[in-house]
Design a protein around this motif. Structure first.
Motif, mmCIF file in Angstrom:
data_model
loop_
_atom_site.group_PDB
_atom_site.id
_atom_site.type_symbol
_atom_site.label_atom_id
_atom_site.label_comp_id
_atom_site.label_asym_id
_atom_site.label_seq_id
_atom_site.Cartn_x
_atom_site.Cartn_y
_atom_site.Cartn_z
ATOM 1 N N THR A 35 0.825 -1.219 0.146
ATOM 2 C CA THR A 35 0.005 0.067 -0.101
ATOM 3 C C THR A 35 0.858 1.369 0.095
ATOM 4 O O THR A 35 0.691 2.348 -0.633
ATOM 5 C CB THR A 35 -0.931 -0.009 1.245
ATOM 6 O OG1 THR A 35 -1.596 -0.978 1.102
ATOM 7 C CG2 THR A 35 -1.949 1.168 1.333
ATOM 8 N N MET A 36 1.771 1.390 0.685
ATOM 9 C CA MET A 36 2.701 2.477 0.892
ATOM 10 C C MET A 36 3.528 2.676 -0.461
ATOM 11 O O MET A 36 3.421 3.808 -1.086
ATOM 12 C CB MET A 36 3.645 2.229 1.818
ATOM 13 C CG MET A 36 3.376 2.365 3.133
ATOM 14 S SD MET A 36 4.832 2.408 4.636
ATOM 15 C CE MET A 36 4.947 0.404 4.633
ATOM 16 N N MET A 37 4.063 1.746 -1.163
ATOM 17 C CA MET A 37 4.625 1.661 -2.396
ATOM 18 C C MET A 37 3.644 2.285 -3.582
ATOM 19 O O MET A 37 3.987 3.154 -4.344
ATOM 20 C CB MET A 37 5.402 0.481 -2.828
ATOM 21 C CG MET A 37 6.537 0.150 -2.035
ATOM 22 S SD MET A 37 7.314 -1.428 -2.621
ATOM 23 C CE MET A 37 8.338 -1.592 -1.079
ATOM 24 N N VAL A 38 2.378 1.485 -3.555
ATOM 25 C CA VAL A 38 1.413 2.089 -4.710
ATOM 26 C C VAL A 38 0.916 3.377 -4.312
ATOM 27 O O VAL A 38 0.518 3.943 -5.177
ATOM 28 C CB VAL A 38 0.428 0.995 -4.760
ATOM 29 C CG1 VAL A 38 -0.619 1.049 -3.821
ATOM 30 C CG2 VAL A 38 -0.265 1.062 -6.137
ATOM 31 N N SER A 39 1.193 3.890 -3.187
ATOM 32 C CA SER A 39 0.520 5.315 -2.978
ATOM 33 C C SER A 39 1.510 6.383 -3.730
ATOM 34 O O SER A 39 0.901 7.230 -3.965
ATOM 35 C CB SER A 39 0.590 5.353 -1.463
ATOM 36 O OG SER A 39 1.960 5.693 -1.168
ATOM 37 N N ASN B 165 -6.765 -0.041 7.492
ATOM 38 C CA ASN B 165 -7.196 -1.556 7.280
ATOM 39 C C ASN B 165 -5.617 -2.097 7.495
ATOM 40 O O ASN B 165 -5.279 -3.170 8.282
ATOM 41 C CB ASN B 165 -7.753 -2.056 6.093
ATOM 42 C CG ASN B 165 -9.362 -2.099 6.182
ATOM 43 O OD1 ASN B 165 -9.732 -2.488 7.271
ATOM 44 N ND2 ASN B 165 -9.954 -1.799 5.151
ATOM 45 N N ASN B 166 -4.507 -1.363 6.728
ATOM 46 C CA ASN B 166 -3.302 -1.881 7.268
ATOM 47 C C ASN B 166 -2.906 -1.898 8.489
ATOM 48 O O ASN B 166 -2.185 -2.586 8.983
ATOM 49 C CB ASN B 166 -2.237 -0.978 6.212
ATOM 50 C CG ASN B 166 -2.149 -1.509 4.543
ATOM 51 O OD1 ASN B 166 -1.674 -0.829 3.950
ATOM 52 N ND2 ASN B 166 -2.873 -2.772 4.455
ATOM 53 N N LEU B 167 -3.092 -0.632 9.113
ATOM 54 C CA LEU B 167 -2.412 -0.274 10.102
ATOM 55 C C LEU B 167 -3.158 -0.911 11.408
ATOM 56 O O LEU B 167 -2.407 -1.631 12.395
ATOM 57 C CB LEU B 167 -2.315 1.077 10.516
ATOM 58 C CG LEU B 167 -1.604 2.032 9.705
ATOM 59 C CD1 LEU B 167 -1.610 3.475 9.867
ATOM 60 C CD2 LEU B 167 -0.044 1.479 9.610
ATOM 61 N N ASP B 168 -4.421 -1.073 11.618
ATOM 62 C CA ASP B 168 -5.112 -1.882 12.576
ATOM 63 C C ASP B 168 -4.777 -3.153 12.527
ATOM 64 O O ASP B 168 -4.863 -3.895 13.846
ATOM 65 C CB ASP B 168 -6.599 -1.466 12.596
ATOM 66 C CG ASP B 168 -7.125 -1.977 11.384
ATOM 67 O OD1 ASP B 168 -6.923 -3.286 11.130
ATOM 68 O OD2 ASP B 168 -8.276 -1.268 10.607
ATOM 69 N N SER B 169 -4.521 -3.916 11.296
ATOM 70 C CA SER B 169 -4.129 -5.257 11.352
ATOM 71 C C SER B 169 -2.811 -5.545 12.299
ATOM 72 O O SER B 169 -2.564 -6.744 12.554
ATOM 73 C CB SER B 169 -3.964 -5.867 10.090
ATOM 74 O OG SER B 169 -3.077 -5.158 9.387
ATOM 75 N N ALA C 273 -8.444 2.160 3.398
ATOM 76 C CA ALA C 273 -7.385 1.225 2.878
ATOM 77 C C ALA C 273 -6.126 1.285 3.954
ATOM 78 O O ALA C 273 -5.381 0.247 4.486
ATOM 79 C CB ALA C 273 -6.712 1.644 1.579
ATOM 80 N N VAL C 274 -5.614 2.697 4.248
ATOM 81 C CA VAL C 274 -4.565 2.924 5.257
ATOM 82 C C VAL C 274 -4.775 2.253 6.568
ATOM 83 O O VAL C 274 -3.877 1.568 7.199
ATOM 84 C CB VAL C 274 -3.912 4.362 5.053
ATOM 85 C CG1 VAL C 274 -3.123 4.655 6.291
ATOM 86 C CG2 VAL C 274 -3.349 4.768 3.802
#
Length: 451
Positions: free
Chosen positions: A39-43, A281-285, A278-279
């Protein structure tokens, strides 16, 4: 007699549990952090790209959870046979698991490739053209990897059943290293955007499937797989796996479909809210990493106790491992809350997206400390005892009534947007927790296993 059998065959010491759980924690950590890296890279390719990838990732999670549910069915059956010391049936069950995984992976791949655009329109409606283009490209490349991820999940489930999660961890490290290195080269070096995130995942999953199949065929394994066991479908064993796998797959697929429909609610509020979701969902996981690992290990532990017909041990280990989840997940969720300024700084997002993502992560982590372990770890103990239909009905009903229903009421009706959707998620957790705790206390799950 059953009690004595359990003491000699499925008595898990602290060292045994550590050997089982520690590699699973590493594997779950890799899965989460690599998803964050994607997600970070595609951002850096723009918010249309991150939005398209995040929408398809919701669908990918749905599909991968179907494969994981099938693997869970295999893990439960193999664990129960190991607890009963029926080695021939355990080996044959492992072969059937790989056979079913291959069929499922190829079947879902064909459907996803054939109906990619109609599927995205059905799930997410009329999204912006740039977002649709990114989503289509990402879905088509991801679909080619479905057979490989299905086989990898089957192999990982087999090794977990034997208490040897170290193998799946090693394969996962390789798979994710290929993914991250490939992302860096393709996104930053070659400027491939969405394709630069998807192609390395395909390569990594293909390598992982081949490697775990090779390791599973090693005769030194407690349960090793031979080609003849994989190629022929044995109706009795296949049905036993599917009797657990299909309700779990139905539960997981409808649960994840509900999450996709929830995201479709968020998608009407614009790109900023999709990106924030989206961000978040990444961090809470991150805060769920130990709990996800423990829930996988719980299947092996409880499954072997059930196979040895020692329900007292099954209850004891369930309480012990759910309690451990509260301890470690609680500490990690607090760290995520405290570290959010640093974590959110890793993403190339707008100020509006940053602010909303912070609030969503806080809702998840703060409520997850109290509710997540009994809502999502405890039901795996019930599944390991063959009580799969109850967990299926509760999960589906709670998702559809509380999470999906209240997402529309709060998100659209009250104009709360993504915040209302995440509050609906917490209401769903409360319902799940109440039913699963009540089921364990009632003892009705004890009647579901038949030797």
């Amino acid at each position: 007699m059953a009690q004595a059998a359990c003491e000699t065959r499925v008595q898990f010491t602290r060292r045994d549990l550590a050997r089982l759980l520690a590699p699973l924690v590493v594997e779950q950590f890799l899965a989460v952090t690599v998803g964050m890296a994607d997600t970070m890279m595609v951002s850096y390719a723009g918010e249309a790209a991150i939005s398209g990838v995040s929408l398809v990732d919701m669908l990918n999670v749905l599909i991968i959870n179907i494969f994981a549910a099938l693997a869970t069915g295999g893990a439960v059956v193999i664990s129960q046979y190991l607890g009963a010391r029926d080695m021939p049936s355990a080996k044959n069950s492992a072969g059937q698991l790989f056979h079913l995984a291959a069929l499922a992976g190829v079947g879902v791949m064909v459907l996803a490739l054939a109906f990619a655009r109609p599927l995205l329109h059905l799930l997410f409606g009329q999204i912006e053209p740039e977002v649709m283009d990114a989503a289509l490209l990402y879905l088509r490349i991801s679909a080619a990897s479905y057979p490989f991820i299905a086989l990898y999940n089957a192999g990982a489930a087999l090794f977990r059943s034997m208490g040897n999660s170290k193998i799946s961890m090693q394969v996962s490290i390789l798979m994710n290293a290929v993914n991250v290195a490939g992302n860096a080269i393709c996104v930053f070096g070659l400027g491939m955007g969405v394709a630069g995130v998807a192609l390395p995942s395909l390569v990594g999953r293909a390598m992982a499937a081949g490697l775990i199949l090779w390791r599973a065929s090693n005769p030194a394994n407690l349960v090793h797989v031979q080609a003849a066991q994989c190629l022929r479908l044995k109706k009795g064993l296949a049905l036993r796996i599917l009797n657990i796998g299909i309700p779990s797959a139905f539960e997981n697929s409808l649960f994840q479909l509900g999450r996709v429909l929830v995201v479709s609610v968020i998608s009407v509020f614009g790109t900023a809210q999709i990106s924030a979701n989206a961000v978040a969902n990444n961090l809470d996981s991150i805060g769920c990493i130990p709990g996800q690992a423990i829930s996988l290990g719980l299947i092996t532990v409880v499954g072997q106790c059930i196979g040895a017909q020692d329900q007292k041990a099954a209850i004891g280990y369930t309480k012990k491992l759910v309690g451990l989840t509260y301890l470690v997940d609680g500490a990690l969720n607090l760290l995520v809350i405290l570290g959010m300024p640093l974590l959110l700084g890793l993403y190339n997002i707008s100020a509006e997206t940053h602010e909303l993502a912070w609030l969503l992560v806080f809702i998840h982590c703060a409520c997850g400390i109290v509710l997540w372990p009994v809502a999502f770890v405890l039901p795996n103990a019930l599944r390991a005892a063959n009580d799969v239909r109850f967990t299926m009905l509760v999960s589906i009903a709670s998702m559809m009534i509380w999470r999906l229903g209240f997402s529309y009421v709060l998100g659209i009706g009250f104009g709360m947007g993504a915040v209302g959707v995440w509050i609906a998620m917490v209401i769903d957790w409360v319902c799940r927790s109440a039913f699963f705790v009540g089921r364990l206390a009632s003892g009705k799950w004890k009647t579901k296993y038949r030797a």
